[in-house]
Design an enzyme around this catalytic site. Structure first.
Site, PDB file in Angstrom:
ATOM      1  CG  HIS A  15      17.226   7.886   6.740  1.00 33.64           C
ATOM      2  ND1 HIS A  15      17.711   6.971   7.633  1.00 33.64           N
ATOM      3  CD2 HIS A  15      18.287   8.628   6.345  1.00 33.64           C
ATOM      4  CE1 HIS A  15      19.023   7.153   7.777  1.00 33.64           C
ATOM      5  NE2 HIS A  15      19.391   8.155   7.007  1.00 33.64           N
ATOM      6  CE1 TYR A  46      16.783  10.505   9.033  1.00 34.17           C
ATOM      7  CE2 TYR A  46      15.007  11.870   9.898  1.00 34.17           C
ATOM      8  CZ  TYR A  46      15.599  10.645   9.763  1.00 34.17           C
ATOM      9  OH  TYR A  46      15.034   9.545  10.340  1.00 34.17           O
ATOM     10  CG  HIS A  84      19.093   3.774   7.519  1.00 35.78           C
ATOM     11  ND1 HIS A  84      18.330   4.088   8.602  1.00 35.78           N
ATOM     12  CD2 HIS A  84      20.361   3.595   7.980  1.00 35.78           C
ATOM     13  CE1 HIS A  84      19.103   4.092   9.683  1.00 35.78           C
ATOM     14  NE2 HIS A  84      20.331   3.796   9.332  1.00 35.78           N
ATOM     15  CE  LYS A 133      16.698  -7.916  10.884  1.00 36.82           C
ATOM     16  NZ  LYS A 133      17.361  -7.245  11.980  1.00 36.82           N
ATOM     17  CB  CYS A 161      14.811   2.558   7.262  1.00 37.91           C
ATOM     18  SG  CYS A 161      15.139   4.274   6.880  1.00 37.91           S
TER      19      CYS A 161
END
Ligand SMILES: [Zn+2]
Length: 168
Positions: free
Chosen positions: A43, A72, A148, A157, A159
């Site tokens: 990410h 995370y 991601h 859209k 990441c």
């Protein structure tokens, strides 16, 4: 495939053995097994290069979203500093509905100065990310490294704003 050898140091966590890795961790839910990790998900924090998005700010933002702690497992600052926020055996909160089968790694950045998606990784971040992912792949050899945005059915859209194939 690289042979796994224990103990293995992954960022802050020393993994003495597979059995110890999977011992219960309080208070969050625990992964079922090492084999259940199917994805290592990369990410970005979706912040600009002129934003100092510290661990403290990330923690505050994730708590505001109702998470117990940072969602995370790992966060990498622009300086290349890696911090760990969940034990490897703990289920993260970063890529619904894949949390039970993934490890989440986030780097600080992902937007340019105009707020557009961009690979803003610094050389130190690139190196830290590459090293961390290499170790995670040794621990979870069956897992795929994905961005991601590469996970089917997820919203983002852009990441992590770069092609994770460059990590492999
Ligand atoms: Zn993401």
């Amino acid at each position: 495939m690289v042979t796994e050898t224990y103990p293995m140091l992954i960022a802050d966590e020393e993994v003495a053995s597979e059995r110890l890795l999977l011992r219960n961790v309080e208070p969050g839910p625990c992964l079922d097994s090492l084999e259940s990790v199917r994805f290592i998900v990369i990410h970005c924090s979706a912040t600009r290069p002129d934003t100092d998005y510290t661990v403290e700010r990330l923690l505050r933002d994730h708590r505001a979203r109702g998470f117990r702690t940072i969602g995370y497992h790992f966060y990498i600052r622009r300086s290349g500093e890696v911090s760990q926020h969940r034990r490897l055996s703990e289920v993260g909160a970063h890529a619904r509905p894949y949390n039970r089968c993934s490890i989440g790694v986030c780097y600080e950045g992902g937007l340019d100065l105009q707020g557009r998606p961009a690979d803003t990784r610094t050389p130190l971040q690139r190196e830290a990310l590459r090293r961390l992912v290499a170790r995670l792949r040794r621990l979870f050899p069956q897992a795929r490294v994905v961005g991601h945005r590469d996970l089917p059915g997820t919203l983002p859209k852009a990441c992590p704003c770069f092609d994770v194939a460059c990590l492999l």
